[in-house]
Design a protein around this motif. Sequence first.
Motif, PDB file in Angstrom:
ATOM      1  N   ASN A  99     -87.392  17.861 -87.490  1.00 13.69           N
ATOM      2  CA  ASN A  99     -88.689  17.451 -86.986  1.00 13.69           C
ATOM      3  C   ASN A  99     -89.225  18.418 -85.945  1.00 13.69           C
ATOM      4  O   ASN A  99     -88.476  18.970 -85.143  1.00 13.69           O
ATOM      5  CB  ASN A  99     -88.582  16.054 -86.363  1.00 13.69           C
ATOM      6  N   HIS A 100     -90.542  18.622 -85.968  1.00 14.80           N
ATOM      7  CA  HIS A 100     -91.217  19.412 -84.943  1.00 14.80           C
ATOM      8  C   HIS A 100     -91.515  18.485 -83.765  1.00 14.80           C
ATOM      9  O   HIS A 100     -92.480  17.727 -83.782  1.00 14.80           O
ATOM     10  CB  HIS A 100     -92.508  20.007 -85.491  1.00 14.80           C
ATOM     11  N   GLY A 101     -90.677  18.511 -82.735  1.00 11.90           N
ATOM     12  CA  GLY A 101     -90.791  17.609 -81.595  1.00 11.90           C
ATOM     13  C   GLY A 101     -89.610  16.662 -81.547  1.00 11.90           C
ATOM     14  O   GLY A 101     -89.050  16.283 -82.576  1.00 11.90           O
ATOM     15  N   SER A 102     -89.215  16.266 -80.333  1.00 13.01           N
ATOM     16  CA  SER A 102     -88.031  15.421 -80.189  1.00 13.01           C
ATOM     17  C   SER A 102     -88.319  13.981 -80.581  1.00 13.01           C
ATOM     18  O   SER A 102     -89.464  13.530 -80.601  1.00 13.01           O
ATOM     19  CB  SER A 102     -87.509  15.461 -78.747  1.00 13.01           C
ATOM     20  N   ASN A 103     -87.261  13.251 -80.892  1.00 12.94           N
ATOM     21  CA  ASN A 103     -87.333  11.820 -81.178  1.00 12.94           C
ATOM     22  C   ASN A 103     -86.303  11.081 -80.340  1.00 12.94           C
ATOM     23  O   ASN A 103     -85.550  10.243 -80.835  1.00 12.94           O
ATOM     24  CB  ASN A 103     -87.105  11.560 -82.671  1.00 12.94           C
ATOM     25  N   SER A 104     -86.269  11.414 -79.067  1.00 15.13           N
ATOM     26  CA  SER A 104     -85.314  10.788 -78.153  1.00 15.13           C
ATOM     27  C   SER A 104     -85.857   9.465 -77.626  1.00 15.13           C
ATOM     28  O   SER A 104     -87.021   9.129 -77.814  1.00 15.13           O
ATOM     29  CB  SER A 104     -85.022  11.737 -76.986  1.00 15.13           C
ATOM     30  N   SER A 105     -84.984   8.716 -76.986  1.00 14.04           N
ATOM     31  CA  SER A 105     -85.332   7.447 -76.359  1.00 14.04           C
ATOM     32  C   SER A 105     -86.050   6.519 -77.329  1.00 14.04           C
ATOM     33  O   SER A 105     -85.706   6.428 -78.502  1.00 14.04           O
ATOM     34  CB  SER A 105     -86.163   7.694 -75.096  1.00 14.04           C
ATOM     35  N   ILE A 106     -87.101   5.842 -76.854  1.00 11.29           N
ATOM     36  CA  ILE A 106     -87.788   4.821 -77.641  1.00 11.29           C
ATOM     37  C   ILE A 106     -88.553   5.413 -78.819  1.00 11.29           C
ATOM     38  O   ILE A 106     -88.949   4.680 -79.746  1.00 11.29           O
ATOM     39  CB  ILE A 106     -88.731   4.001 -76.730  1.00 11.29           C
ATOM     40  N   PHE A 213     -86.992   4.930 -67.494  1.00 11.10           N
ATOM     41  CA  PHE A 213     -86.591   3.857 -66.590  1.00 11.10           C
ATOM     42  C   PHE A 213     -85.234   4.090 -65.933  1.00 11.10           C
ATOM     43  O   PHE A 213     -84.781   3.269 -65.139  1.00 11.10           O
ATOM     44  CB  PHE A 213     -86.548   2.521 -67.348  1.00 11.10           C
ATOM     45  N   GLU A 214     -84.575   5.181 -66.285  1.00 13.85           N
ATOM     46  CA  GLU A 214     -83.253   5.460 -65.697  1.00 13.85           C
ATOM     47  C   GLU A 214     -83.087   6.957 -65.457  1.00 13.85           C
ATOM     48  O   GLU A 214     -82.217   7.602 -66.024  1.00 13.85           O
ATOM     49  CB  GLU A 214     -82.148   4.894 -66.581  1.00 13.85           C
ATOM     50  N   GLU A 215     -83.926   7.463 -64.588  1.00 12.36           N
ATOM     51  CA  GLU A 215     -83.939   8.892 -64.283  1.00 12.36           C
ATOM     52  C   GLU A 215     -82.601   9.408 -63.774  1.00 12.36           C
ATOM     53  O   GLU A 215     -82.255  10.574 -63.966  1.00 12.36           O
ATOM     54  CB  GLU A 215     -85.021   9.197 -63.241  1.00 12.36           C
ATOM     55  N   ASN A 216     -81.814   8.561 -63.128  1.00 10.64           N
ATOM     56  CA  ASN A 216     -80.575   9.013 -62.497  1.00 10.64           C
ATOM     57  C   ASN A 216     -79.350   8.912 -63.404  1.00 10.64           C
ATOM     58  O   ASN A 216     -78.247   9.289 -63.000  1.00 10.64           O
ATOM     59  CB  ASN A 216     -80.320   8.214 -61.214  1.00 10.64           C
ATOM     60  N   SER A 217     -79.532   8.410 -64.621  1.00 13.05           N
ATOM     61  CA  SER A 217     -78.389   8.273 -65.529  1.00 13.05           C
ATOM     62  C   SER A 217     -78.078   9.610 -66.194  1.00 13.05           C
ATOM     63  O   SER A 217     -78.980  10.333 -66.618  1.00 13.05           O
ATOM     64  CB  SER A 217     -78.675   7.228 -66.594  1.00 13.05           C
ATOM     65  N   ASP A 218     -76.792   9.925 -66.289  1.00 14.05           N
ATOM     66  CA  ASP A 218     -76.373  11.160 -66.962  1.00 14.05           C
ATOM     67  C   ASP A 218     -75.745  10.872 -68.323  1.00 14.05           C
ATOM     68  O   ASP A 218     -75.091  11.728 -68.909  1.00 14.05           O
ATOM     69  CB  ASP A 218     -75.398  11.948 -66.088  1.00 14.05           C
ATOM     70  N   GLU A 219     -75.966   9.653 -68.849  1.00 11.66           N
ATOM     71  CA  GLU A 219     -75.354   9.245 -70.115  1.00 11.66           C
ATOM     72  C   GLU A 219     -76.347   9.235 -71.274  1.00 11.66           C
ATOM     73  O   GLU A 219     -75.974   8.876 -72.385  1.00 11.66           O
ATOM     74  CB  GLU A 219     -74.775   7.826 -69.976  1.00 11.66           C
ATOM     75  N   THR A 220     -77.595   9.613 -71.007  1.00  8.03           N
ATOM     76  CA  THR A 220     -78.643   9.385 -71.985  1.00  8.03           C
ATOM     77  C   THR A 220     -79.072  10.643 -72.737  1.00  8.03           C
ATOM     78  O   THR A 220     -78.791  11.766 -72.320  1.00  8.03           O
ATOM     79  CB  THR A 220     -79.885   8.799 -71.297  1.00  8.03           C
ATOM     80  N   ASP A 221     -79.812  10.414 -73.833  1.00 11.51           N
ATOM     81  CA  ASP A 221     -80.297  11.543 -74.625  1.00 11.51           C
ATOM     82  C   ASP A 221     -81.339  12.370 -73.865  1.00 11.51           C
ATOM     83  O   ASP A 221     -81.354  13.601 -73.968  1.00 11.51           O
ATOM     84  CB  ASP A 221     -80.836  11.076 -75.980  1.00 11.51           C
TER      85      ASP A 221
END
Length: 253
Positions: A99-106, A213-221
């Motif tokens: 895909n052209h562009g990410s599909n992370s998070s929601i 909603f979780e800027e400080n998390s290091d576990e996310t995509d």
Amino acid sequence: MTEKPLILVTNDDGIHAKGLRELVEVMHFFGEVVVISSEVSMSGKACGITVDQPLRVTPVAKIHGAPTWKSSGTPVDSVKLSFNNLFDRTPDYVVSGINHGSNSSISVIYSGTMGAAIEGSLHGVPSVGFSLDDFDSDADFSKAKIVAAKVFQSVLDNGLAPFTCLNVNIPKGKPRGIKVCRQTHGKWMEEFEKRTDPHGREYHWLAGHFRNFEENSDETDIHALRNNFVSVVPVSVDLTCYKTLDKLKNWTF
């Protein structure tokens, strides 16, 4: 003599997208490839299907030697056709993108790229959606192709749980590595622009920005992408909210 696996390649950017061609080229190293894509861009169509008009599928010029069809429907329509009417063999794998562009998070719930991968998983075959964090129609996919090969080889080696697919997002440029992550909790904040066409008729144009909603998390995509890592998120179709399930059992209806 072992038969090569049949790999279905599709996307949501349409039959002419550069990312589709790049992914087809990679998949030729792993098996027999067939391609089907929508005749126009279907970005944002998610798991949508066509129920109010006929679906038309037309053979077109091969992509890197792979038999190729264009469809009048959505990415999910393309996968459904592939598992029912189009081929003599059932695909062994479904890969969607790049895909052209990410599909992370929601964005995973809006993405036609991931809609196709999810549909593949519903048919019981290992499926992967690949996205590059670069919206340029002529983006450089050279590093993304290496990632796609590595991830797909791991899928071949390890398999995937039934009804599960992978959402793979690749940063622009040279990645620092690959991280298995969870989906970021966030949402798109819509900003509809009210406009008027040349005939004086009012219309609305969707714009907006993403809120993490979780800027400080290091576990996310999102964290992985921002730090130049590839994110790999396992995705399932069970949307049950288990945190709420037991509470609801105590309700009186």
